[in-house]
Scaffold this motif. Structure first.
Motif, mmCIF file in Angstrom:
data_model
loop_
_atom_site.group_PDB
_atom_site.id
_atom_site.type_symbol
_atom_site.label_atom_id
_atom_site.label_comp_id
_atom_site.label_asym_id
_atom_site.label_seq_id
_atom_site.Cartn_x
_atom_site.Cartn_y
_atom_site.Cartn_z
ATOM 1 N N ALA A 163 3.926 22.531 -3.795
ATOM 2 C CA ALA A 163 5.034 21.787 -4.397
ATOM 3 C C ALA A 163 4.615 20.343 -4.663
ATOM 4 C CB ALA A 163 6.255 21.826 -3.484
ATOM 5 N N ALA A 164 3.859 19.753 -3.732
ATOM 6 C CA ALA A 164 3.400 18.380 -3.907
ATOM 7 C C ALA A 164 2.442 18.278 -5.092
ATOM 8 C CB ALA A 164 2.728 17.887 -2.633
ATOM 9 N N ARG A 165 1.537 19.262 -5.199
ATOM 10 C CA ARG A 165 0.604 19.250 -6.323
ATOM 11 C C ARG A 165 1.359 19.352 -7.637
ATOM 12 N NH1 ARG A 165 -3.704 23.293 -7.033
ATOM 13 N NH2 ARG A 165 -2.662 24.728 -5.637
ATOM 14 N N LEU A 166 2.371 20.195 -7.642
ATOM 15 C CA LEU A 166 3.161 20.425 -8.848
ATOM 16 C C LEU A 166 3.887 19.153 -9.273
ATOM 17 C CD1 LEU A 166 3.471 23.100 -10.313
ATOM 18 C CD2 LEU A 166 5.641 23.413 -9.161
ATOM 19 N N SER A 170 -0.938 12.636 -5.568
ATOM 20 C CA SER A 170 -2.390 12.554 -5.648
ATOM 21 C C SER A 170 -3.041 13.204 -4.436
ATOM 22 C CB SER A 170 -2.819 11.096 -5.730
ATOM 23 O OG SER A 170 -2.414 10.442 -4.545
ATOM 24 N N THR A 171 -4.320 13.601 -4.611
ATOM 25 C CA THR A 171 -5.013 14.310 -3.538
ATOM 26 C C THR A 171 -5.086 13.497 -2.236
ATOM 27 O OG1 THR A 171 -6.265 15.484 -5.190
ATOM 28 C CG2 THR A 171 -7.132 15.548 -2.960
ATOM 29 N N LEU B 377 8.517 8.483 -5.532
ATOM 30 C CA LEU B 377 7.426 7.550 -5.214
ATOM 31 C C LEU B 377 6.258 7.745 -6.170
ATOM 32 C CD1 LEU B 377 7.408 7.767 -1.323
ATOM 33 C CD2 LEU B 377 8.029 5.794 -2.714
ATOM 34 N N VAL B 378 6.063 8.967 -6.592
ATOM 35 C CA VAL B 378 4.933 9.259 -7.472
ATOM 36 C C VAL B 378 5.242 8.874 -8.913
ATOM 37 C CG1 VAL B 378 3.513 11.121 -8.420
ATOM 38 C CG2 VAL B 378 4.107 11.115 -5.993
ATOM 39 N N HIS B 379 6.461 9.205 -9.349
ATOM 40 C CA HIS B 379 6.746 9.075 -10.777
ATOM 41 C C HIS B 379 7.503 7.811 -11.157
ATOM 42 C CE1 HIS B 379 5.271 12.928 -12.262
ATOM 43 N NE2 HIS B 379 5.610 13.397 -11.074
#
Lengths: 268, 580
Positions: A163-166, A170-171, B377-379
């Protein structure tokens, strides 16, 4: 939390005593007291833990032994922790060919006989206190790497990582936020197993004459010496042995407490 | 006198009651359904009857079997009762069979242990039992290991093992839950057949199964009996509110409102997608074979099919989680290529996924707040923590959870709450397309209804498109606008919801619909429409992959692969489609 505080407190007291103790005593760890050979613990001549068959003060020697033992244990465990976790996590998360090569290297190291490896080190670099740490750490990280890699391999396939990858995480963030916290429990448990193991290995090496050299000492060496005198002078065995047991027990209980503390699933 | 007479049964663990004063009667030759959601105590009650509860369980009340008190009885009596008088079938036959023993040996053990037969005689009776449960080629299966059999065949073996000593009562605990719907129909048919003298206590969460196969039913809620009586009267006039909730939450495949078709512009198109895997032996298998479909804005497209039909592989390839062997994905006019980590960030936020098992889809070490916050946080790096918290709280509210849940860990949530958190995480970036991979399959009926309501309301508000993968046709009927039917990696029928359920064109679609048990005792259960199970993907059947199981197939079907063609707005891959 209570177990961590109690066991941590006991270990702290022991550590402080090991550092400060020798200053409080008028004796040192090499001088022979000819008036008191194999003397029982008493205030006479300030031999609070008695003396050994060479008339050396056992209180100072025990405190010195604790210092060495704790240092060996902690440094060896740190070495194995750092190398093992980094190595295992990289192999497990990257996977594929990298994983295969890295783990075959571990298998190769496993095939080396440990004692042979230590003797080789001694011959090559002369006797060096530091080498014991290196030797013990160098063996233990192999187990740690295998365990961490296995866990990472499993975690990588878990749906929350997917889900996090989707989402686009980031790695490095996946490894830091999703993989590492889930490794913590097993790593802590394994470190608490490593510490007593390192202590035991150290005393074994000292017994073979490959470890700490006289007049330096460690708890393991003191116990070995105590065994020889236990019929005439039981304190030479009982005092270092019970301290060794207390230390091992504290590490074990603290490990349990830490695991429960870090593992969110455990009901607090 | 009843065959089984349970009165005032209570089971406690550390003082906590899991079953509380349950009464239960089973007459000779009768079939009784024990219904309830997870945690209702239905399995615990069954284990108590067999004396199989762990020692720390405190059991009180009375359990009489054929006039004998079972509760507190010694092991000798229980041993005589188990297998010989009471047979048990568990949910997962793979767990219940020893993987290292041949089928014949395991079944013979039952006879030998009870001194009922030995040597050749025992072997003959095992073969007889395997024949009775219609296991194909029983002599050969006698020597087979459990892993060599399919799921349906294993469950037949379990039933044979439960029946081999000729018990008076068969207890079946969710016997078909782990099976595909067409295989479930076969097993239910088998349970009907073998019930000449054997009474059946059927434990299930599926009201459709009870309606079709049980004369009496008992409804449990949190360990208490809330409703009991003849099945027809409980369905017609449920006395307790919980029974009514259960009945209302059970969707029907044969009637009821369906969503009206949506006429938006095409948002996503998958063209000629194929996915291949290698099995352990290195053989290539086609998990998905040349599948094309499109999703319109604001539309729910369901993908249905049995296990191994390739529905999950199809969407995982579309999302870039597994590689696509050939074909392409076009999203909003632009191609989506490569694995997900190589796709553009802005594209990634538009497609989100909700998994089947919410427990493994949430990081156990993160609190609900961090879980839902992470995509932001990512987007959306620009926004401050106060605004972020506001959006997380708003999202939680949208899925029907209070702000108090922010600080919870996943293990502190129930299955339904966890799934709603997973949905909140998927929706917090306001994606255009939400893929639900069996997202409600693990949930209880009443919770499933709540989750489906959440999805519907978000769709209405934001014009979200949903790709809804499910094996449950009744749920699909209640939520989707269009349906894709897959079989063995191929698309066999694509139709609007109304057309598909009212008059399917493909015989497989017809069979799937007919296999679903209808939660209405007035509707007689249909005979199992299909024999056998889904084919191996390594060596699929020639021509039409469905022809070995198809009632309409002939030589053409065995030799020529049918292409998808359009008949009155429905795309179907069949040489002899059904009449509309």
């Amino acid at each position: 939390m209570k177990t961590i505080r109690v066991t941590g407190g006991i270990l702290l007291v022991i550590a402080i005593a090991a550092v400060a103790g020798p200053w409080l005593s008028p004796n040192d760890y090499v001088t022979t007291d000819f008036d008191a050979i194999l003397a029982a613990p008493s205030a006479q001549g300030s031999h609070w833990f008695g003396t050994d068959n060479l008339g050396r003060d056992l209180f100072v020697r025990t405190m010195l032994g604790i210092r060495v033992t704790l240092m060996v244990a902690i440094v060896a465990s740190l070495v194995s922790l750092v190398i093992g976790v980094a190595y295992g996590a990289i192999a497990g998360y990257v996977g594929g060919r990298v994983d295969a090569v890295m783990m075959r290297f571990v298998d190769t190291l496993y095939a080396l006989p440990f004692i042979f490896f230590v003797i080789l080190l001694m011959v090559a670099f002369e006797r060096n206190f530091l080498l014991i740490f290196v030797a013990i750490g160098a063996i233990n990280w192999l187990d740690m790497a295998r365990i961490v890699r296995g866990q990472t391999l499993g975690l990588r396939e878990r749906e929350f990582v997917e889900a996090a990858r989707l989402t686009g995480v980031s790695t490095p963030r996946i490894v830091l936020r999703h993989i590492a916290p889930n490794l913590l429990g097993i790593v802590i448990v394994y470190v608490t197993l490593t510490i007593p193991q390192a202590i035991l290995v150290e005393s074994f090496l000292s017994f073979l004459g490959l470890g700490v050299q006289e007049p330096q000492t460690s708890l393991g060496t003191l116990v070995d010496a105590g065994v020889a005198q236990m019929e005439q002078a039981s304190w030479t065995l009982l005092i270092p042995a019970s301290l060794l047991a207390l230390i091992l027990m504290c590490f074990n209980f603290m490990g349990d407490g830490l695991r429960d503390h870090f593992d969110a699933r455990h009901d607090r | 006198m009843s065959l089984l007479d349970v009165t005032g049964l209570s089971i406690r663990y550390d003082g906590q009651a899991v079953v509380d004063g349950v009464d239960l009667f089973v007459e000779r030759g009768e079939s009784v359904g024990l219904v309830g959601e997870s945690g209702s105590g239905k399995s615990q009650s069954a284990l108590a009857i067999l004396g199989l509860l762990p020692a720390r369980a405190q059991v009180s009340g009375s359990i009489e079997f054929d006039g004998q008190q079972v509760l507190g009885a010694d092991d000798a009596l229980l041993d005589r009762l188990r297998a010989r008088r009471i047979g048990m079938v568990f949910q997962d036959p793979m767990q219940a069979l020893n993987p290292y023993l041949r089928i014949g040996v395991q079944l013979r053990q039952v006879l030998v242990a009870h001194g009922l037969a030995a040597g050749r005689d025992a072997d003959a009776r095992v073969i007889e039992a395997l024949t009775r449960v219609r296991l194909p080629d029983p002599e050969r299966q006698f020597r087979a290991f459990p892993h060599e059999l399919s799921g349906g065949m294993r469950q037949r073996v379990m039933i044979a093992s439960a029946l081999i000593a000729g018990p008076d009562l068969l207890i079946a605990d969710e016997p078909t839950t782990a099976l595909d719907v067409t295989v479930q129909a076969q097993i239910l048919e088998l349970l009907e057949e073998i019930r000449d003298n054997t009474a059946l206590l059927l434990i299930t969460h599926d009201l459709g199964i009870v309606a079709g196969h049980c004369e009496h039913m008992i409804v449990l809620e949190k360990g208490r009996l809330v409703d009991a009586g003849p099945t027809t009267s409980v369905f017609a006039s449920p006395r307790h509110a919980h029974t009514r909730t259960l009945l209302e939450a059970a969707p029907r495949v044969d009637r009821g409102e369906v969503p009206a078709p949506v006429d938006g512009r095409t948002l996503l198109a998958v063209e000629a997608a194929s996915v291949q895997y290698r099995d352990r032996g290195g053989a290539l298998l086609d998990a998905v074979n040349d599948v094309s479909f499109a999703v319109r804005q604001g539309e729910t497209v369901a993908v249905v099919g049995e296990s191994g039909s390739g529905k999950s592989s199809l969407v995982r390839a579309m999302l870039g989680l597994v590689p696509m062997a050939s074909g392409k994905v076009v999203y909003a006019g632009e191609p989506l290529e490569g694995p997900v980590q190589h796709r553009a960030r802005e594209r990634r936020r538009d497609l989100q996924l909700v998994f089947q098992d919410p427990v493994s889809a949430l990081n156990p070490q993160m609190r609900v707040r961090s879980i839902i916050e992470e995509p932001l946080l990512v987007h959306e790096k620009g926004i401050g923590s106060a605004e972020r918290l506001g959006r997380v709280t708003a999202m939680l509210d949208k899925v029907g959870l209070e702000a108090a849940f922010l600080t919870r860990y996943p293990h502190e949530l129930s299955g339904g709450q966890a799934q709603r958190v997973a949905i909140a995480r998927a929706l917090v970036l306001e994606p255009r397309i939400l893929v639900c991979d069996e997202a409600v399959a693990a949930l209880d009926g009443s919770v499933r209804k709540q989750v489906l309501d959440v999805l519907r309301s978000v769709q209405d508000e934001a014009g979200l498109s949903i790709i809804f993968i499910s094996h449950d046709l009744a749920v699909v009927r209640s939520i989707s606008h269009r349906v894709l039917v897959m079989y063995a990696g191929r698309l066999v029928e694509v139709a609007g919801n109304d057309d598909l359920f009212a008059s399917p064109l493909h015989p497989y679609t017809r069979a799937l619909i007919d296999s679903v048990p209808v939660p209405d005792p007035v509707v007689a259960p249909k005979a199992a429409p299909l024999r056998g199970e889904t084919p191996s993907l390594i060596d699929p059947p020639s021509g039409c992959v469905f022809h070995p199981r198809c009632p309409r197939s002939d030589e053409t079907c065995a030799s020529k692969r049918p292409r998808l063609r359009e008949i009155r707005g429905t795309r179907v891959a069949c040489h002899y489609p059904l009449d509309r």
